[in-house]
Design a protein around this motif. Structure first.
Motif, PDB file in Angstrom:
ATOM      1  N   ALA A 101      -2.469   0.166   3.275  1.00 46.53           N
ATOM      2  CA  ALA A 101      -3.021  -0.793   4.224  1.00 46.53           C
ATOM      3  C   ALA A 101      -4.365  -0.281   4.732  1.00 46.53           C
ATOM      4  CB  ALA A 101      -2.049  -1.006   5.380  1.00 46.53           C
ATOM      5  N   LYS A 102      -5.322  -1.216   4.925  1.00 44.97           N
ATOM      6  CA  LYS A 102      -6.650  -0.834   5.393  1.00 44.97           C
ATOM      7  C   LYS A 102      -6.631  -0.561   6.903  1.00 44.97           C
ATOM      8  CE  LYS A 102      -9.107  -3.477   1.844  1.00 44.97           C
ATOM      9  NZ  LYS A 102     -10.091  -4.558   1.584  1.00 44.97           N
ATOM     10  N   ALA A 109       3.056   4.884  14.310  1.00 41.12           N
ATOM     11  CA  ALA A 109       3.791   4.316  13.170  1.00 41.12           C
ATOM     12  C   ALA A 109       4.625   5.370  12.452  1.00 41.12           C
ATOM     13  CB  ALA A 109       2.825   3.666  12.196  1.00 41.12           C
ATOM     14  N   GLY A 110       4.387   6.644  12.783  1.00 43.56           N
ATOM     15  CA  GLY A 110       5.167   7.696  12.145  1.00 43.56           C
ATOM     16  C   GLY A 110       4.558   8.128  10.833  1.00 43.56           C
ATOM     17  N   ASP A 111       5.395   8.273   9.822  1.00 44.36           N
ATOM     18  CA  ASP A 111       4.971   8.765   8.515  1.00 44.36           C
ATOM     19  C   ASP A 111       3.862   7.888   7.931  1.00 44.36           C
ATOM     20  OD1 ASP A 111       6.861   9.939   5.641  1.00 44.36           O
ATOM     21  OD2 ASP A 111       4.697   9.778   5.969  1.00 44.36           O
ATOM     22  N   ALA A 112       2.853   8.534   7.381  1.00 51.16           N
ATOM     23  CA  ALA A 112       1.738   7.789   6.791  1.00 51.16           C
ATOM     24  C   ALA A 112       2.185   6.948   5.610  1.00 51.16           C
ATOM     25  CB  ALA A 112       0.644   8.770   6.349  1.00 51.16           C
ATOM     26  N   ARG A 115       2.460   3.116   5.661  1.00 53.86           N
ATOM     27  CA  ARG A 115       1.319   2.223   5.519  1.00 53.86           C
ATOM     28  C   ARG A 115       1.130   1.760   4.070  1.00 53.86           C
ATOM     29  NH1 ARG A 115      -2.428   1.769   9.032  1.00 53.86           N
ATOM     30  NH2 ARG A 115      -4.109   1.835   7.492  1.00 53.86           N
ATOM     31  N   SER A 116       1.865   2.337   3.152  1.00 54.97           N
ATOM     32  CA  SER A 116       1.750   1.926   1.759  1.00 54.97           C
ATOM     33  C   SER A 116       2.627   0.699   1.501  1.00 54.97           C
ATOM     34  CB  SER A 116       2.147   3.063   0.822  1.00 54.97           C
ATOM     35  OG  SER A 116       3.515   3.348   0.964  1.00 54.97           O
ATOM     36  N   PHE A 117       2.245  -0.093   0.524  1.00 48.83           N
ATOM     37  CA  PHE A 117       3.033  -1.261   0.172  1.00 48.83           C
ATOM     38  C   PHE A 117       2.894  -1.520  -1.323  1.00 48.83           C
ATOM     39  CE2 PHE A 117      -1.215  -2.734   1.161  1.00 48.83           C
ATOM     40  CZ  PHE A 117      -1.498  -3.669   0.170  1.00 48.83           C
ATOM     41  N   ARG A 118       3.898  -2.165  -1.873  1.00 52.93           N
ATOM     42  CA  ARG A 118       3.892  -2.520  -3.277  1.00 52.93           C
ATOM     43  C   ARG A 118       3.506  -3.976  -3.442  1.00 52.93           C
ATOM     44  NH1 ARG A 118       5.791   1.083  -6.666  1.00 52.93           N
ATOM     45  NH2 ARG A 118       6.183  -0.479  -8.266  1.00 52.93           N
ATOM     46  N   PHE A 119       2.903  -4.302  -4.574  1.00 52.88           N
ATOM     47  CA  PHE A 119       2.472  -5.679  -4.798  1.00 52.88           C
ATOM     48  C   PHE A 119       2.721  -6.075  -6.250  1.00 52.88           C
ATOM     49  CE2 PHE A 119      -1.179  -2.971  -5.689  1.00 52.88           C
ATOM     50  CZ  PHE A 119      -1.642  -3.453  -6.917  1.00 52.88           C
TER      51      PHE A 119
END
Length: 251
Positions: A101-102, A109-112, A115-119
């Motif tokens: 995520a930008k 939010a805790g663990d970095a 912020r990742s996501f799959r598409f």
């Protein structure tokens, strides 16, 4: 007008359309012009496609009658000296990716990794039979037609009949309906001549035979209380697992 459906929606719609026409898109229902065993669809570089792309490309190949195993984008075809013919329609393939995520990280939010996501993203490809000018190695090589071996065909049919008899299931080829009746514990199938070919007859027999294995005194599977409920749907998926085996035996 541009198709604004997501790749997932387009895949689902395509599979449902084929199922409504009586086609099982997860099997390849046609013989290869080049002979040999069923091949996985291949990328321009020869690597095989995976996952849902295999189903989608087999489905399109069956619909259009393609026997070529290679699929490539418009740019890949051009880079290889080919040209997609005018008016040819592409086929959707997809790939899964992962991104971040930008913006600045949120400490709360805790663990970095959160912020990742799959598409899922789709892109168009063409079969080599829609493309002119490629090197000969990309195109399927036809094999000479051979007269059917009647004796071998009868032997293959006999082997399937022997298998059905060896199961011990009570099978009746009569009427025009196909079903497994749990109460009397028997299988009813349409008369053989009502099927399009013997492979379809045996595929239907195998489907009902899988239902037969789920009886309480066999594997004790839950068939579902009514048409369309989750248990019924699961049982139908289980039955489909055995439906193509007799056809493969006859090939």
């Amino acid at each position: 007008m541009k198709d604004r459906k997501s790749p997932a929606d387009r895949i689902t719609a395509s599979i449902i359309e084929q199922l409504e026409q009586g086609v099982r898109p997860w099997t390849k229902p046609w013989a290869s012009k080049a002979g040999g065993s069923v091949a996985l669809p291949l990328r321009a570089n020869g690597e095989p496609y995976q996952g849902i792309n295999v189903v989608m490309l087999w489905l399109r190949g069956a619909t259009e009658g393609y026997s070529g195993s290679r699929w490539m984008t418009y740019r890949q075809a051009a880079a290889l000296g080919g040209q997609v013919r005018a008016g040819e329609k592409s086929t959707l393939v997809v790939y899964y990716g992962q991104s971040q995520a930008k913006g600045e990280p949120d400490p709360s939010a805790g663990d970095a990794d959160a912020r990742s996501f799959r598409f899922l993203k789709g892109y168009p490809v063409f079969n080599v039979e829609q493309i002119d000018g490629l090197d000969a190695e990309f195109y399927p090589t036809p094999v000479p037609a051979q007269e059917p071996d009647a004796a071998a065909e009868q032997a293959r049919i006999a082997s399937v009949e022997e298998f059905l008899a060896a199961t011990g299931a009570q099978i009746s080829w009569s009427g025009d309906q196909a079903y497994y009746a749990p109460g009397p514990d028997h299988i009813r199938l349409p008369e053989r001549h009502l099927f399009r070919d013997i492979e379809q007859a045996y595929a239907t027999a195998a489907h009902e035979l899988i239902h037969w294995t789920g009886a309480k005194h066999r594997q004790d599977r839950t068939f579902g209380s009514k048409f369309g409920d989750p248990a019924y749907a699961r049982e139908e998926l289980v039955a489909l697992s055995g439906q193509s085996a007799p056809s493969a035996t006859l090939q």
